[in-house]
Design a protein around this motif. Structure first.
Motif, PDB file in Angstrom:
ATOM      1  N   ALA A   5      52.604  36.796  42.948  1.00 23.64           N
ATOM      2  CA  ALA A   5      52.918  37.972  42.978  1.00 23.64           C
ATOM      3  C   ALA A   5      54.245  38.571  42.326  1.00 23.64           C
ATOM      4  CB  ALA A   5      52.832  38.677  44.476  1.00 23.64           C
ATOM      5  N   LEU A   6      55.237  37.762  42.673  1.00 21.72           N
ATOM      6  CA  LEU A   6      56.557  37.793  42.159  1.00 21.72           C
ATOM      7  C   LEU A   6      56.662  37.616  40.570  1.00 21.72           C
ATOM      8  CD1 LEU A   6      59.458  38.460  43.488  1.00 21.72           C
ATOM      9  CD2 LEU A   6      59.555  35.883  43.322  1.00 21.72           C
ATOM     10  N   ARG A   7      55.869  36.928  39.868  1.00 22.04           N
ATOM     11  CA  ARG A   7      55.764  36.608  38.645  1.00 22.04           C
ATOM     12  C   ARG A   7      54.857  38.006  37.739  1.00 22.04           C
ATOM     13  NH1 ARG A   7      53.140  32.673  37.092  1.00 22.04           N
ATOM     14  NH2 ARG A   7      52.113  31.816  38.993  1.00 22.04           N
ATOM     15  N   ASP A   8      54.111  38.774  38.640  1.00 30.51           N
ATOM     16  CA  ASP A   8      53.523  39.741  38.072  1.00 30.51           C
ATOM     17  C   ASP A   8      54.440  41.105  37.867  1.00 30.51           C
ATOM     18  OD1 ASP A   8      51.661  41.623  37.555  1.00 30.51           O
ATOM     19  OD2 ASP A   8      50.339  41.200  39.184  1.00 30.51           O
ATOM     20  N   VAL A   9      55.041  41.004  36.646  1.00 25.80           N
ATOM     21  CA  VAL A   9      56.044  41.852  36.276  1.00 25.80           C
ATOM     22  C   VAL A   9      55.532  43.287  36.477  1.00 25.80           C
ATOM     23  CG1 VAL A   9      57.793  42.744  34.542  1.00 25.80           C
ATOM     24  CG2 VAL A   9      57.268  40.233  34.973  1.00 25.80           C
ATOM     25  N   PRO A  10      54.563  43.694  35.807  1.00 26.24           N
ATOM     26  CA  PRO A  10      54.063  45.017  36.015  1.00 26.24           C
ATOM     27  C   PRO A  10      53.823  45.456  37.374  1.00 26.24           C
ATOM     28  CG  PRO A  10      52.715  44.002  34.377  1.00 26.24           C
ATOM     29  CD  PRO A  10      53.435  42.888  35.070  1.00 26.24           C
ATOM     30  N   LEU A  36      46.098  47.237  42.610  1.00 32.22           N
ATOM     31  CA  LEU A  36      46.783  46.564  41.629  1.00 32.22           C
ATOM     32  C   LEU A  36      46.776  45.278  42.144  1.00 32.22           C
ATOM     33  CD1 LEU A  36      49.305  49.232  40.280  1.00 32.22           C
ATOM     34  CD2 LEU A  36      47.023  48.516  39.098  1.00 32.22           C
ATOM     35  N   ALA A  37      46.605  44.647  43.035  1.00 28.81           N
ATOM     36  CA  ALA A  37      46.942  43.377  43.629  1.00 28.81           C
ATOM     37  C   ALA A  37      45.757  42.458  43.481  1.00 28.81           C
ATOM     38  CB  ALA A  37      47.058  43.273  45.290  1.00 28.81           C
ATOM     39  N   ASP A  38      46.104  41.283  43.432  1.00 30.35           N
ATOM     40  CA  ASP A  38      44.950  40.099  43.070  1.00 30.35           C
ATOM     41  C   ASP A  38      44.585  39.738  44.484  1.00 30.35           C
ATOM     42  OD1 ASP A  38      43.661  37.986  42.928  1.00 30.35           O
ATOM     43  OD2 ASP A  38      45.342  36.984  41.360  1.00 30.35           O
ATOM     44  N   ASP A  39      43.205  39.861  44.772  1.00 31.96           N
ATOM     45  CA  ASP A  39      42.615  39.941  46.004  1.00 31.96           C
ATOM     46  C   ASP A  39      42.636  38.278  46.292  1.00 31.96           C
ATOM     47  OD1 ASP A  39      42.080  42.520  46.425  1.00 31.96           O
ATOM     48  OD2 ASP A  39      40.050  42.479  45.492  1.00 31.96           O
ATOM     49  N   ARG A  40      42.816  37.382  45.547  1.00 30.59           N
ATOM     50  CA  ARG A  40      42.749  35.972  45.926  1.00 30.59           C
ATOM     51  C   ARG A  40      43.997  35.689  46.891  1.00 30.59           C
ATOM     52  NH1 ARG A  40      43.422  33.158  40.228  1.00 30.59           N
ATOM     53  NH2 ARG A  40      44.694  34.943  39.916  1.00 30.59           N
ATOM     54  N   THR A  78      54.777  56.693  36.807  1.00 27.47           N
ATOM     55  CA  THR A  78      53.281  57.085  36.274  1.00 27.47           C
ATOM     56  C   THR A  78      53.067  55.913  35.097  1.00 27.47           C
ATOM     57  OG1 THR A  78      54.072  58.748  34.923  1.00 27.47           O
ATOM     58  CG2 THR A  78      53.149  59.352  37.090  1.00 27.47           C
ATOM     59  N   VAL A  79      54.253  55.770  34.304  1.00 25.64           N
ATOM     60  CA  VAL A  79      54.115  55.185  33.155  1.00 25.64           C
ATOM     61  C   VAL A  79      53.912  53.672  33.482  1.00 25.64           C
ATOM     62  CG1 VAL A  79      55.544  54.339  31.014  1.00 25.64           C
ATOM     63  CG2 VAL A  79      55.600  56.651  31.525  1.00 25.64           C
ATOM     64  N   ALA A  80      54.760  53.218  34.452  1.00 22.27           N
ATOM     65  CA  ALA A  80      54.460  51.824  34.804  1.00 22.27           C
ATOM     66  C   ALA A  80      53.174  51.549  35.447  1.00 22.27           C
ATOM     67  CB  ALA A  80      55.659  51.462  35.944  1.00 22.27           C
ATOM     68  N   THR A  81      52.668  52.642  36.095  1.00 16.96           N
ATOM     69  CA  THR A  81      51.187  52.321  36.677  1.00 16.96           C
ATOM     70  C   THR A  81      50.284  52.032  35.636  1.00 16.96           C
ATOM     71  OG1 THR A  81      51.909  53.710  38.643  1.00 16.96           O
ATOM     72  CG2 THR A  81      49.533  53.256  38.202  1.00 16.96           C
ATOM     73  N   ALA A 138      44.521  40.624  32.181  1.00 15.11           N
ATOM     74  CA  ALA A 138      45.127  39.422  31.868  1.00 15.11           C
ATOM     75  C   ALA A 138      45.619  38.563  33.120  1.00 15.11           C
ATOM     76  CB  ALA A 138      46.250  39.592  30.980  1.00 15.11           C
ATOM     77  N   VAL A 139      46.236  39.186  34.169  1.00 16.38           N
ATOM     78  CA  VAL A 139      47.059  39.059  35.370  1.00 16.38           C
ATOM     79  C   VAL A 139      46.172  38.492  35.885  1.00 16.38           C
ATOM     80  CG1 VAL A 139      48.568  39.599  37.211  1.00 16.38           C
ATOM     81  CG2 VAL A 139      48.936  40.771  34.985  1.00 16.38           C
ATOM     82  N   LEU A 140      44.904  38.968  36.373  1.00 13.12           N
ATOM     83  CA  LEU A 140      43.917  38.575  37.493  1.00 13.12           C
ATOM     84  C   LEU A 140      42.771  37.748  36.857  1.00 13.12           C
ATOM     85  CD1 LEU A 140      43.376  41.971  39.364  1.00 13.12           C
ATOM     86  CD2 LEU A 140      45.089  40.346  39.618  1.00 13.12           C
ATOM     87  N   THR A 141      43.137  37.133  35.748  1.00 13.83           N
ATOM     88  CA  THR A 141      42.142  36.244  35.452  1.00 13.83           C
ATOM     89  C   THR A 141      42.370  34.916  36.072  1.00 13.83           C
ATOM     90  OG1 THR A 141      42.361  37.019  33.106  1.00 13.83           O
ATOM     91  CG2 THR A 141      41.346  34.712  33.275  1.00 13.83           C
TER      92      THR A 141
END
Length: 472
Positions: A210-215, A338-342, A393-396, A405-408
């Motif tokens: 999560a910490l490395r998920d910059v967006p 926006l989170a990874d459910d894992r 709104t832009v960041a979202t 890509a992030v949740l692959t």
């Protein structure tokens, strides 16, 4: 579970969480309203010591959000919340033996760490047991009942504050401790959830994913910056009323009551405007826009006659409250969707870390800019809110575009054994394979899986299907 009526929500889990939130809020409300007086008048600490200890505890809490999230993923959010509620009960009771600054710092630091961990665990439970858009509605319902409990608790604190004796303050402390214990018993009634195969085997469980998920972290930090409306309401507005206007200080209580009542009555309804990522993006922008007119109204109240000033302040609080309801609902939705459910715990901890920005810059904005500068400070704060809302709104949009890509799923080593705890609580495991699948065998009430061949079958009369250890 499509609706959560204010008093009787549908769904057993929602009712348990609702009752637990109300009980804890009622206990903590009475404690929060009287603890500073207890520490200064009964224990003998001065205000600067209380403020210093609280600041130290708040800083440590910021650093523990991510660790609490990982513990929730590792041991189960429900289990972690039970343990932390018990810890809170013991630590609240420990206030009764505080007798100097050192013991106060130890107790408040430990208590604040437990409280931060409990918040992360509670959000992780919602992410685990509630599907999709219902999470935001449940979160709104819990916010409403918590506010109701806090209000009731704060009103009950009038008795010990009136008596102003040590036994009266100790009664509040032990009642609050009992409320935390009852919260633990209520949370324990929630069903145990499985520790997912993904969590046990995927590198995501062992890295700071999560910490490395910059967006995602960008969205979290911007939500924290936008949440400075809290300090505008709780710090800047009272100081503004008492310093710059002729409005009686007692009117501050009326303004706070207006905010609380509107929050209790409207939070669930407003949350329905932010039940998807796109809806949350729009709600965040609209909420930020509403903060600006609220700040402008506060600014011009200084030049108004008494009655008009009181009406303007009330109107400003209404606008600020609606902005608060929209932006807070948007933040909840974004934190979940926006989170990874894992690794829900990691992501809820990371979002709490981003939201903690408000605790740092909020008081500085309220005292340094608004109260320090005056009407121009209010206008500047309103403009900043609009800019932050637009940036959010832009960041979202950026975060939403990068989710694929992030949740692959990440590859995991072959033949890695995985234990799925609490198999008896999950009658059906409907896991869709994307890579190699796994064979499972029953052992001592658990499922042990290794990556070899795909198979499904019966476990104590319940059908199961296990896929790759990398998949959830």
């Amino acid at each position: 579970m499509s609706r959560f009526p204010l008093l009787f929500p549908s769904g057993r889990e929602a009712r348990i969480l609702g009752i637990a939130s109300f009980v804890y809020g009622a206990g903590f409300g009475s404690f929060a309203a009287s603890s500073a007086v207890y520490l200064t008048r009964s224990v003998g600490l001065d205000l600067s010591a209380v403020g210093t200890g609280t600041a130290i505890a708040g800083f440590l809490a910021i650093l523990t959000a991510l660790s609490a999230g990982r513990l929730a993923d590792r041991f189960g959010a429900r289990n972690l919340l039970v343990y932390l509620s018990v810890a809170q009960s013991l630590l609240f009771a420990a206030y009764s033996i505080v007798d100097d600054f050192a013991s106060f710092v130890v107790v408040i630091c430990a208590l604040t760490l437990a409280d931060q961990g409990a918040r992360v665990a509670r959000n992780s439970i919602i992410a685990e047991i509630i599907p999709g858009r219902n999470r935001v509605e449940l979160k709104a319902y819990l916010r409403s009942v918590t506010k109701a409990g806090l209000s009731l608790g704060a009103l009950s604190a009038a008795v010990p504050l009136y008596l102003d004796t040590r036994p009266a303050y100790l009664a509040v402390i032990f009642c609050n401790s009992g409320a935390a214990s009852l919260t633990a018993l209520l949370v324990r009634r929630l069903p145990r959830r499985p520790i997912s195969l993904a969590l046990a085997a995927s590198p995501a469980a062992h890295n700071w994913l999560a910490l490395r998920d910059v967006p995602y972290m960008s969205v979290a930090v911007l939500c924290g910056m936008l949440a400075t409306y809290r300090s505008l309401l709780t710090i800047a507005l009272p100081l503004w009323v008492t310093t710059y206007t002729d409005v009686p200080p007692s009117y501050i209580a009326v303004l706070f009551t207006c905010n609380t009542v509107l929050g209790i009555l409207l939070q669930v309804q407003v949350s329905k405007r932010a039940d998807t990522v796109e809806a949350a993006r729009r709600a965040a922008g609209l909420g930020a826009l509403l903060i600006f007119p609220a700040c402008a109204i506060f600014a011009i109240s200084v030049a108004a006659p008494l009655i008009l000033a009181m009406l303007l302040l009330a109107l400003g609080v209404v606008a600020l409250t609606v902005g608060e309801l929209l932006t807070s609902s948007a933040a909840w939705c974004l934190s979940f969707e926006l989170a990874d459910d894992r690794v829900p715990g990691q992501y809820q901890g990371a979002f709490a870390l981003g939201m903690s920005v408000e605790t740092v810059i909020g008081p500085l904005l309220a005292t340094g800019l608004v109260v320090g500068v005056g009407a121009t400070g209010w206008l500047t704060a309103g403009v900043l809110s609009v800019v932050i809302g637009f940036t959010l709104t832009v960041a979202t949009r950026w975060a939403l575009d990068t989710r694929a890509a992030v949740l692959t799923p990440e590859p995991c080593p072959p033949d890695l054994p995985v234990r799925l705890a609490y198999a008896e609580a999950i009658p059906t495991l409907n896991l869709q394979p994307r890579a190699a699948t796994a064979v499972a065998r029953y052992r001592s009430g658990s499922i042990v899986a290794s990556r070899r061949t795909g198979r499904s079958g019966q476990l104590d009369g319940s059908r199961y299907a296990i896929d790759s250890a990398c998949e959830s």
